[in-house]
Design a protein around this motif. Structure first.
Motif, PDB file in Angstrom:
ATOM      1  N   ALA A   1       0.823  -1.213   0.000  1.00 28.45           N
ATOM      2  CA  ALA A   1       0.000   0.000   0.000  1.00 28.45           C
ATOM      3  C   ALA A   1       0.856   1.261   0.000  1.00 28.45           C
ATOM      4  O   ALA A   1       0.418   2.320  -0.455  1.00 28.45           O
ATOM      5  CB  ALA A   1      -0.927   0.001   1.214  1.00 28.45           C
ATOM      6  N   LEU A   2       2.084   1.149   0.513  1.00 30.46           N
ATOM      7  CA  LEU A   2       2.964   2.316   0.573  1.00 30.46           C
ATOM      8  C   LEU A   2       3.686   2.568  -0.744  1.00 30.46           C
ATOM      9  O   LEU A   2       4.283   3.628  -0.937  1.00 30.46           O
ATOM     10  CB  LEU A   2       3.999   2.136   1.693  1.00 30.46           C
ATOM     11  N   VAL A   3       3.653   1.571  -1.646  1.00 34.79           N
ATOM     12  CA  VAL A   3       4.330   1.750  -2.930  1.00 34.79           C
ATOM     13  C   VAL A   3       3.351   1.639  -4.093  1.00 34.79           C
ATOM     14  O   VAL A   3       3.740   1.415  -5.236  1.00 34.79           O
ATOM     15  CB  VAL A   3       5.473   0.724  -3.111  1.00 34.79           C
ATOM     16  N   ALA A   4       2.069   1.784  -3.783  1.00 30.59           N
ATOM     17  CA  ALA A   4       1.024   1.526  -4.777  1.00 30.59           C
ATOM     18  C   ALA A   4       1.032   2.530  -5.922  1.00 30.59           C
ATOM     19  O   ALA A   4       0.814   2.177  -7.069  1.00 30.59           O
ATOM     20  CB  ALA A   4      -0.347   1.517  -4.104  1.00 30.59           C
ATOM     21  N   GLU A   5       1.276   3.788  -5.627  1.00 30.97           N
ATOM     22  CA  GLU A   5       1.236   4.785  -6.702  1.00 30.97           C
ATOM     23  C   GLU A   5       2.178   5.925  -6.391  1.00 30.97           C
ATOM     24  O   GLU A   5       2.450   6.234  -5.223  1.00 30.97           O
ATOM     25  CB  GLU A   5      -0.186   5.324  -6.883  1.00 30.97           C
ATOM     26  N   GLU A   6       2.684   6.502  -7.447  1.00 33.22           N
ATOM     27  CA  GLU A   6       3.618   7.624  -7.293  1.00 33.22           C
ATOM     28  C   GLU A   6       2.874   8.845  -6.783  1.00 33.22           C
ATOM     29  O   GLU A   6       1.798   9.174  -7.263  1.00 33.22           O
ATOM     30  CB  GLU A   6       4.273   7.945  -8.638  1.00 33.22           C
ATOM     31  N   ALA A   7       3.447   9.499  -5.791  1.00 34.05           N
ATOM     32  CA  ALA A   7       2.903  10.761  -5.292  1.00 34.05           C
ATOM     33  C   ALA A   7       4.087  11.675  -5.026  1.00 34.05           C
ATOM     34  O   ALA A   7       5.074  11.244  -4.439  1.00 34.05           O
ATOM     35  CB  ALA A   7       2.094  10.542  -4.022  1.00 34.05           C
ATOM     36  N   GLY A   8       4.009  12.913  -5.435  1.00 34.92           N
ATOM     37  CA  GLY A   8       5.141  13.827  -5.337  1.00 34.92           C
ATOM     38  C   GLY A   8       5.783  13.830  -3.965  1.00 34.92           C
ATOM     39  O   GLY A   8       5.110  14.001  -2.950  1.00 34.92           O
ATOM     40  N   LEU A   9       7.075  13.643  -3.932  1.00 43.40           N
ATOM     41  CA  LEU A   9       7.800  13.578  -2.673  1.00 43.40           C
ATOM     42  C   LEU A   9       7.998  14.972  -2.089  1.00 43.40           C
ATOM     43  O   LEU A   9       8.458  15.887  -2.777  1.00 43.40           O
ATOM     44  CB  LEU A   9       9.162  12.911  -2.893  1.00 43.40           C
ATOM     45  N   LEU A  10       7.633  15.125  -0.844  1.00 44.68           N
ATOM     46  CA  LEU A  10       7.875  16.382  -0.153  1.00 44.68           C
ATOM     47  C   LEU A  10       9.324  16.415   0.313  1.00 44.68           C
ATOM     48  O   LEU A  10       9.831  15.443   0.863  1.00 44.68           O
ATOM     49  CB  LEU A  10       6.943  16.504   1.059  1.00 44.68           C
ATOM     50  N   ARG A  11       9.997  17.515   0.076  1.00 46.94           N
ATOM     51  CA  ARG A  11      11.394  17.639   0.464  1.00 46.94           C
ATOM     52  C   ARG A  11      11.497  17.902   1.964  1.00 46.94           C
ATOM     53  O   ARG A  11      10.899  18.843   2.481  1.00 46.94           O
ATOM     54  CB  ARG A  11      12.053  18.780  -0.306  1.00 46.94           C
ATOM     55  N   ILE A  12      12.216  17.045   2.655  1.00 49.73           N
ATOM     56  CA  ILE A  12      12.400  17.192   4.094  1.00 49.73           C
ATOM     57  C   ILE A  12      13.789  17.754   4.358  1.00 49.73           C
ATOM     58  O   ILE A  12      14.787  17.194   3.888  1.00 49.73           O
ATOM     59  CB  ILE A  12      12.239  15.828   4.806  1.00 49.73           C
ATOM     60  N   GLU A  13      13.860  18.804   5.099  1.00 48.82           N
ATOM     61  CA  GLU A  13      15.151  19.407   5.431  1.00 48.82           C
ATOM     62  C   GLU A  13      15.787  18.628   6.579  1.00 48.82           C
ATOM     63  O   GLU A  13      15.192  18.468   7.644  1.00 48.82           O
ATOM     64  CB  GLU A  13      14.984  20.880   5.812  1.00 48.82           C
ATOM     65  N   ILE A  14      16.986  18.137   6.341  1.00 50.04           N
ATOM     66  CA  ILE A  14      17.698  17.325   7.326  1.00 50.04           C
ATOM     67  C   ILE A  14      18.922  18.088   7.822  1.00 50.04           C
ATOM     68  O   ILE A  14      19.688  18.639   7.032  1.00 50.04           O
ATOM     69  CB  ILE A  14      18.154  15.983   6.704  1.00 50.04           C
ATOM     70  N   ASP A  15      19.087  18.114   9.144  1.00 45.91           N
ATOM     71  CA  ASP A  15      20.321  18.605   9.757  1.00 45.91           C
ATOM     72  C   ASP A  15      21.172  17.364  10.041  1.00 45.91           C
ATOM     73  O   ASP A  15      20.927  16.661  11.026  1.00 45.91           O
ATOM     74  CB  ASP A  15      20.015  19.354  11.052  1.00 45.91           C
ATOM     75  N   PRO A  16      22.152  17.046   9.176  1.00 43.64           N
ATOM     76  CA  PRO A  16      22.868  15.773   9.312  1.00 43.64           C
ATOM     77  C   PRO A  16      23.521  15.562  10.671  1.00 43.64           C
ATOM     78  O   PRO A  16      23.600  14.426  11.147  1.00 43.64           O
ATOM     79  CB  PRO A  16      23.929  15.846   8.197  1.00 43.64           C
ATOM     80  N   ALA A  17      23.987  16.629  11.290  1.00 45.31           N
ATOM     81  CA  ALA A  17      24.696  16.485  12.561  1.00 45.31           C
ATOM     82  C   ALA A  17      23.766  16.238  13.736  1.00 45.31           C
ATOM     83  O   ALA A  17      24.200  15.701  14.766  1.00 45.31           O
ATOM     84  CB  ALA A  17      25.551  17.722  12.831  1.00 45.31           C
ATOM     85  N   ARG A  18      22.489  16.591  13.606  1.00 41.99           N
ATOM     86  CA  ARG A  18      21.566  16.481  14.745  1.00 41.99           C
ATOM     87  C   ARG A  18      20.452  15.466  14.522  1.00 41.99           C
ATOM     88  O   ARG A  18      20.032  14.782  15.461  1.00 41.99           O
ATOM     89  CB  ARG A  18      20.926  17.846  15.034  1.00 41.99           C
ATOM     90  N   ASP A  19      19.947  15.388  13.292  1.00 39.32           N
ATOM     91  CA  ASP A  19      18.768  14.548  13.048  1.00 39.32           C
ATOM     92  C   ASP A  19      19.138  13.067  13.021  1.00 39.32           C
ATOM     93  O   ASP A  19      20.097  12.656  12.355  1.00 39.32           O
ATOM     94  CB  ASP A  19      18.109  14.936  11.733  1.00 39.32           C
ATOM     95  N   LEU A  20      18.345  12.274  13.728  1.00 40.86           N
ATOM     96  CA  LEU A  20      18.581  10.829  13.786  1.00 40.86           C
ATOM     97  C   LEU A  20      18.034  10.149  12.539  1.00 40.86           C
ATOM     98  O   LEU A  20      17.061  10.600  11.931  1.00 40.86           O
ATOM     99  CB  LEU A  20      17.904  10.223  15.017  1.00 40.86           C
ATOM    100  N   VAL A  21      18.647   9.015  12.193  1.00 35.59           N
ATOM    101  CA  VAL A  21      18.161   8.205  11.094  1.00 35.59           C
ATOM    102  C   VAL A  21      18.016   6.738  11.487  1.00 35.59           C
ATOM    103  O   VAL A  21      17.186   6.025  10.945  1.00 35.59           O
ATOM    104  CB  VAL A  21      19.078   8.342   9.849  1.00 35.59           C
ATOM    105  N   ALA A  22      18.809   6.296  12.461  1.00 31.84           N
ATOM    106  CA  ALA A  22      18.735   4.898  12.896  1.00 31.84           C
ATOM    107  C   ALA A  22      18.808   4.822  14.417  1.00 31.84           C
ATOM    108  O   ALA A  22      19.473   5.640  15.064  1.00 31.84           O
ATOM    109  CB  ALA A  22      19.859   4.073  12.273  1.00 31.84           C
ATOM    110  N   LEU A  23      18.112   3.823  14.967  1.00 31.83           N
ATOM    111  CA  LEU A  23      18.063   3.625  16.410  1.00 31.83           C
ATOM    112  C   LEU A  23      18.176   2.135  16.723  1.00 31.83           C
ATOM    113  O   LEU A  23      17.236   1.513  17.200  1.00 31.83           O
ATOM    114  CB  LEU A  23      16.761   4.211  16.970  1.00 31.83           C
TER     115      LEU A  23
END
Length: 519
Positions: A155-177
């Motif tokens: 259901a999450l890959v069913a159809e293309e929908a424009g990707l919203l650009r998320i601003e990431i602060d690489p030094a502060r924002d987490l990606v894995a836990l």
């Protein structure tokens, strides 16, 4: 004294993980990225990128995922695991990776502690997943394929929908836990930022050089930092091909090497042991293998040499921990063979100290002490646990590893002991306190202590010392513990004693228990 890498510092791009990983995606879009070993199902690099974008878009627009929200992946190694991880990362989410061996209780604890909003699993795990999700208040459970009570991942890959650009602060924002017991106690969430993981990948590129035609085999679990960085990220970053194994079977492992002409193997000591000694090895053509690295637990020098001689390839070692994102030391492919038993040299941009365990004073080359590490891959801390963070990372940014090392005049690392009480079973960390608490729930147990003992296949194994309150057998206590913990954490042996040696403050004197063991 501060030890520094023999290699020059490298540039670490100020990018998100997905910007870094997919930087060259268009140039190898048609190349096969992942092959499911048992079925032969494939995903190209272009499909991985496109599907990840769809997942990110669906999570942002349809599920209201916000930057920093936690998404748990509770799955075996599958090609689609990679899509899920990068889709969540692209949306600014944080992936907490759970072991496929988790019990309902352990998974619920991780989900609750990480404050996970979403959970992804596979049909065989759905019972554990749904029960744990309910206990932890998870908002929605997804499943690869179909299962009652869960939303199909499709259901999450069913159809293309424009990707919203998320601003990431690489030094502060987490990606894995990922969860690790660290140097003491129960598992804690290791906060890895985008910068941590990008720095680690940049360091790995200096070790591996130009190996664009590598064919790897992902026998290492993706939930562990070793598998997560080596395969989920680096396969995509470098445009390589990787065969995935959802569960380990040694003969299938050999078959897949032969069938896919695998060139590169990232392993753990039990598999190296099998390569050195198992008779099945002689039945298969493994001549394609050009590179073998062993990590996650120490590998004895004799076994390292025996496996290398049988495979006709040098078996190399690296050293690291989840708290350092993955590797601290390693060896470049184009270097001469490492010294026997060495785990490489300090990676670029890193610093190390060796301190006296008793006084904290700095030591020099060839002196044995605790290893401290500082650099761009050191975690931000333990999630929601300031006390544990402060006990592990000091005010000057030094990560206290709890491992005792010697660094020689050539900068080669040798891991010689551990300060921490954790038991290292393959790549898993087992906390004695957890097993002791389980033992003490048995009505016949008055007191208990657990230590690690040497084990040929797993490196170490838990052994319990028990003071009986009533008559009970070793087999009964082994079964009691096994019913409450993951398979790798089960107690392998029980010794009955009159008393558990303790200090005046009540701390178990594990050293005295170890002295009772005749190896």
């Amino acid at each position: 004294m501060i030890f520094r890498s023999p290699w020059p510092d490298i540039e670490i791009p100020a990018q998100s993980v997905t910007d870094f990983v997919f930087a060259n995606a268009a140039s190898h879009a048609q190349k096969t990225a992942f092959i499911d070993g048992p079925t032969g199902r494939t995903l190209t690099h272009g499909q991985v990128h496109g599907m990840a974008r769809r997942v990110a878009s669906a999570l942002l627009k349809e599920r209201g995922l916000r930057k920093g929200d936690v998404f748990c992946i509770f799955c075996p190694n599958l090609p689609e695991y990679v899509v899920a991880f990068h889709g969540v990362a692209m949306a600014g989410g944080v992936v907490t990776t759970a072991s496929p061996l988790c019990t309902t209780e352990t998974l619920a604890e991780q989900l609750g502690d990480s404050r996970a909003r979403f959970l992804l699993t596979v049909p065989p795990f759905i019972g554990v997943a749904l029960e744990a999700a309910k206990a932890a208040g998870v908002e929605e459970v997804f499943v690869f394929g179909e299962a009652e009570g869960a939303t199909p991942f499709a259901a999450l890959v069913a159809e293309e929908a424009g990707l919203l650009r998320i601003e990431i602060d690489p030094a502060r924002d987490l990606v894995a836990l990922p969860y690790s017991s660290g140097t003491t106690g129960r598992a804690k969430g290791v906060m890895l930022t985008h910068r941590n993981m990008v720095a680690m990948m940049a360091q790995l590129e200096t070790l591996w050089g130009d190996a664009t035609e590598d064919q790897s085999l992902a026998v290492l679990p993706f939930f562990h930092c070793y598998g997560l960085l080596a395969f989920v990220c680096m396969t995509v970053r470098r445009g390589l091909s990787c065969v995935t194994m959802p569960r380990f079977d040694f003969e299938q492992f050999l078959q897949l090497i032969e069938r896919h002409r695998v060139t590169s193997l990232m392993l753990v000591p039990p598999i190296v042991l099998a390569l050195a000694k198992h008779p099945l090895v002689a039945k298969y053509d493994l001549s394609s293998v050009q590179f073998i690295n062993s990590g996650a637990a120490p590998l004895g020098e004799a076994l390292q040499n025996e496996a290398g001689a049988r495979m006709g390839v040098e078996v190399r070692q690296g050293y690291g921990m989840s708290e350092s994102t993955l590797a601290v030391s390693g060896r470049r492919r184009d270097e001469d063979p490492a010294k026997p038993g060495a785990v490489g040299r300090l990676l670029p941009n890193n610093e190390a100290r060796v301190i006296d365990v008793a006084t904290g004073a700095d030591l020099g080359p060839n002196q044995r002490g605790e290893l401290l590490v500082r650099g761009p891959t050191v975690m931000r801390g333990y999630f929601g646990n300031v006390q544990a963070t402060d006990a592990t990372i000091d005010a000057d940014g030094w990560l206290h590893t709890g491992d005792v090392v010697v660094i020689d005049d050539d900068g080669e690392f040798f891991i010689v002991d551990r300060l921490k009480e954790l038991i290292k079973v393959n790549a898993h960390q087992v906390a004695p306190a957890q097993l002791e608490s389980v033992l003490l729930t048995h009505p016949a147990v008055a007191d208990a202590a657990v230590i690690g003992i040497p084990h040929e296949e797993t490196g170490e194994a838990p052994k319990a010392f028990v003071v009986k309150r009533a008559e009970v057998s070793e087999a009964e206590l082994v079964a009691h513990v096994a019913a409450h913990v993951e398979p790798y954490a089960r107690v392998r042996a029980v010794a009955f004693v009159d008393a558990i040696p303790k200090s005046p403050s009540g701390k178990i004197l594990r050293r005295e228990l170890r002295e009772r063991i005749v190896v």
